[in-house]
Structure formats: structure tokens, C-alpha cells
Design an enzyme around this catalytic site. Structure first.
Site, PDB file in Angstrom:
ATOM      1  N   GLY A  40      -2.907  12.122   1.853  1.00  0.00           N
ATOM      2  CA  GLY A  40      -2.426  13.650   1.766  1.00  0.00           C
ATOM      3  C   GLY A  40      -3.305  14.927   1.373  1.00  0.00           C
ATOM      4  O   GLY A  40      -3.720  15.921   1.565  1.00  0.00           O
ATOM      5  N   GLU A  94      -0.308  16.782  -4.895  1.00  0.00           N
ATOM      6  CA  GLU A  94       0.511  15.683  -3.626  1.00  0.00           C
ATOM      7  C   GLU A  94       0.812  16.814  -2.821  1.00  0.00           C
ATOM      8  O   GLU A  94       0.425  17.693  -3.259  1.00  0.00           O
ATOM      9  CB  GLU A  94       1.933  15.869  -4.285  1.00  0.00           C
ATOM     10  CG  GLU A  94       3.043  15.628  -2.747  1.00  0.00           C
ATOM     11  CD  GLU A  94       2.250  13.626  -2.386  1.00  0.00           C
ATOM     12  OE1 GLU A  94       0.856  13.750  -1.944  1.00  0.00           O
ATOM     13  OE2 GLU A  94       3.697  12.999  -1.722  1.00  0.00           O
ATOM     14  N   ASP A  98       9.007  16.041   1.138  1.00  0.00           N
ATOM     15  CA  ASP A  98      10.029  15.827   1.887  1.00  0.00           C
ATOM     16  C   ASP A  98      11.131  15.965   1.935  1.00  0.00           C
ATOM     17  O   ASP A  98      11.582  16.635   1.255  1.00  0.00           O
ATOM     18  CB  ASP A  98       9.380  15.315   3.520  1.00  0.00           C
ATOM     19  CG  ASP A  98      10.243  15.588   4.942  1.00  0.00           C
ATOM     20  OD1 ASP A  98      10.956  16.724   4.959  1.00  0.00           O
ATOM     21  OD2 ASP A  98       9.861  14.465   5.696  1.00  0.00           O
ATOM     22  N   GLY A 100      11.583  13.336  -0.753  1.00  0.00           N
ATOM     23  CA  GLY A 100      11.297  13.144  -1.949  1.00  0.00           C
ATOM     24  C   GLY A 100      10.919  12.295  -3.420  1.00  0.00           C
ATOM     25  O   GLY A 100      10.715  11.621  -3.779  1.00  0.00           O
ATOM     26  N   THR A 102       8.912   9.971  -2.283  1.00  0.00           N
ATOM     27  CA  THR A 102       7.551   9.584  -2.432  1.00  0.00           C
ATOM     28  C   THR A 102       7.106  10.472  -3.922  1.00  0.00           C
ATOM     29  O   THR A 102       6.844   9.269  -4.834  1.00  0.00           O
ATOM     30  CB  THR A 102       6.365   9.829  -1.181  1.00  0.00           C
ATOM     31  OG1 THR A 102       6.862   9.548   0.274  1.00  0.00           O
ATOM     32  CG2 THR A 102       5.297   9.468  -2.109  1.00  0.00           C
ATOM     33  N   LEU A 103       7.584  11.484  -3.338  1.00  0.00           N
ATOM     34  CA  LEU A 103       6.829  12.108  -5.459  1.00  0.00           C
ATOM     35  C   LEU A 103       7.925  11.331  -6.714  1.00  0.00           C
ATOM     36  O   LEU A 103       7.650  11.080  -7.420  1.00  0.00           O
ATOM     37  CB  LEU A 103       7.238  13.404  -5.193  1.00  0.00           C
ATOM     38  CG  LEU A 103       5.343  14.075  -5.488  1.00  0.00           C
ATOM     39  CD1 LEU A 103       6.149  15.696  -5.644  1.00  0.00           C
ATOM     40  CD2 LEU A 103       4.626  13.219  -6.125  1.00  0.00           C
ATOM     41  N   LYS A 126       9.216  21.087   1.464  1.00  0.00           N
ATOM     42  CA  LYS A 126       9.890  21.364   2.850  1.00  0.00           C
ATOM     43  C   LYS A 126      11.243  21.111   1.592  1.00  0.00           C
ATOM     44  O   LYS A 126      12.067  19.882   2.801  1.00  0.00           O
ATOM     45  CB  LYS A 126       9.615  20.103   3.704  1.00  0.00           C
ATOM     46  CG  LYS A 126       9.294  20.643   4.960  1.00  0.00           C
ATOM     47  CD  LYS A 126       9.458  19.713   5.635  1.00  0.00           C
ATOM     48  CE  LYS A 126       8.140  19.105   6.824  1.00  0.00           C
ATOM     49  NZ  LYS A 126       7.986  17.983   7.691  1.00  0.00           N
ATOM     50  N   ASP A 154      -1.681  15.189   8.094  1.00  0.00           N
ATOM     51  CA  ASP A 154      -2.216  14.355  10.261  1.00  0.00           C
ATOM     52  C   ASP A 154      -0.740  14.535  10.285  1.00  0.00           C
ATOM     53  O   ASP A 154       0.244  14.617   9.974  1.00  0.00           O
ATOM     54  CB  ASP A 154      -2.516  13.211   9.345  1.00  0.00           C
ATOM     55  CG  ASP A 154      -1.727  12.173   9.269  1.00  0.00           C
ATOM     56  OD1 ASP A 154      -0.947  12.329   7.888  1.00  0.00           O
ATOM     57  OD2 ASP A 154      -1.773  11.008   9.638  1.00  0.00           O
ATOM     58  N   ARG A 160      -6.361  15.999   9.770  1.00  0.00           N
ATOM     59  CA  ARG A 160      -6.514  16.633   8.123  1.00  0.00           C
ATOM     60  C   ARG A 160      -7.983  16.931   8.466  1.00  0.00           C
ATOM     61  O   ARG A 160      -7.775  17.803   6.889  1.00  0.00           O
ATOM     62  CB  ARG A 160      -6.700  15.262   8.074  1.00  0.00           C
ATOM     63  CG  ARG A 160      -5.985  14.013   7.220  1.00  0.00           C
ATOM     64  CD  ARG A 160      -6.117  12.820   6.959  1.00  0.00           C
ATOM     65  NE  ARG A 160      -5.468  11.374   6.739  1.00  0.00           N
ATOM     66  CZ  ARG A 160      -3.856  11.525   6.453  1.00  0.00           C
ATOM     67  NH1 ARG A 160      -3.863  12.261   5.878  1.00  0.00           N
ATOM     68  NH2 ARG A 160      -3.714   9.760   6.618  1.00  0.00           N
TER      69      ARG A 160
END
Ligand code: 5GP
Length: 169
Positions: A40, A94, A98, A100, A102-103, A126, A154, A160
Site C-alpha cells: 500500500g 504507512e 484503520d 490500528g 497493523t501499525l 480513518k 487497493d 493502486r
């Protein structure tokens, strides 16, 4: 796929340029390592890095939350163990925050590798999607609870390439 433009190419360019200027000042004379999360962040990182005047190392990690369309499930992070994070001032770049998860996981993993410093920039925030408390150091844009594509983001691998960010309807 019907896409409604939310953030224009020009707006993205302007914010990315500003961000690059600030980063260049903050990291002058420092060993900077930009870590992008694939796939991404590829476009954001490519543009942001060209606005940064400090010579930087660039690497990627793969953070993949297996998803079926808009629904996320398990998270898998792949990181290159040969990178000596402790030699660098690291910026995680990043695409979107969204829930949270993943980060939060990526930040934790990199922090454990003892970088000289760590800063987190997300292109899109978001906040309505948050499931855990997580705030990046910097977010360039904020969107509502819509699913967005474009500028690296995506929908089932499509979209993308679009130079703007839009909501999928
Ligand atoms: P989180 O773990 O914060 O829920 O989400 C992080 C990942 O989910 C992002 O890196 C991205 O791949 C995906 N994601 C979350 N929201 C969106 C969205 O609106 N559009 C797209 N394309 N991906 C999203």
C-alpha cells in the site's frame, strides 16, 4: 467498481511536499531509514522520499492482513532481519490506519530492534475504524468510515495506480 474522488492528486502532491520539507529539516545530518509497508505505501514512499533532501536508506516490510474485500482477518508481517535498525533514525511510512492493529504491530516490532529514533507517518487516517488505541506521529489526510482506494491503496488488488484517493461505492 465505482469510485468517488475524495482527495485530489494536487492535494496529495502539496501535502507530500510539505511533509518532505519538514522531514528534511528534522533529519538533517542523521542516518535516516525510511521503512515502507508493502504494498500500500509504495506510491507514497516513492513520492515522499523524493521530497526529502537528506540521503536516506529505503527498505520495505510486508504487512499483510489477509482480507476478503473489505473484511480483515489475520496479520502477517515480514521483515528483513539483515537491517541493523539500531544504526538508523527510522521513519515508518504507512498507507492507512484503520483498526490500528497493523501499525501497532509493526511499530512494536521495529521498536524492539532499538532504532536510534522512531517516527510514524500515515498517509490516511480513518479514526472511526479504530479497535485499539493507536495514533501515528503524523497523518496527512483523514477520511470517514468509507473504504478508500488509489495512490497505492487497493480493493482486491485493483486501483493502486490511481493518482487520487477515492471512496468505493
Ligand atoms: P488496520 O490494521 O489499521 O485495520 O489496517 C491497516 C491495513 O488495512 C492497511 O495497511 C490497508 O492495507 C488496509 N485498509 C484499511 N482500511 C482500508 C481502506 O479504506 N482502503 C484500503 N485500500 N485498505 C484499507
Amino acid at each position: 467498481m465505482k469510485i468517488e474522488e475524495l482527495i485530489s492528486e494536487a492535494e496529495i502532491k502539496e501535502r507530500v511536499k510539505d511533509c518532505g520539507k519538514r522531514i528534511s529539516k528534522m533529519y538533517e545530518g542523521k542516518p535516516l531509514l525510511l521503512i515502507g509497508t508493502l504494498k500500500g505505501s509504495f506510491m507514497f514512499l516513492a513520492d515522499l522520499s523524493r521530497e526529502i533532501t537528506v540521503p536516506a536508506r529505503i527498505d520495505f516490510i510486508t504487512a499483510k492482513s489477509y482480507r476478503d474485500g473489505k473484511n480483515r482477518s489475520e496479520l502477517e508481517i515480514k521483515i528483513d532481519d539483515s537491517i541493523s535498525f539500531s544504526d538508523y533514525d527510522v521513519i515508518i511510512v504507512e498507507d492507512i490506519v484503520d483498526t490500528g492493529h497493523t501499525l501497532n504491530a509493526v511499530t512494536k516490532l521495529i521498536r524492539e530492534k532499538n532504532p536510534r529514533s522512531l517516527y510514524v507517518i500515515a498517509l490516511v487516517n480513518k479514526p472511526s475504524g479504530r479497535e485499539i488505541e493507536y495514533t501515528p506521529d503524523e497523518c496527512l489526510f483523514e477520511v470517514g468510515d468509507e473504504f478508500v482506494v488509489g495512490y497505492g491503496l487497493d480493493m482486491d488488488e485493483f486501483g493502486r495506480n490511481l493518482p487520487f484517493i477515492g471512496a468505493v461505492h
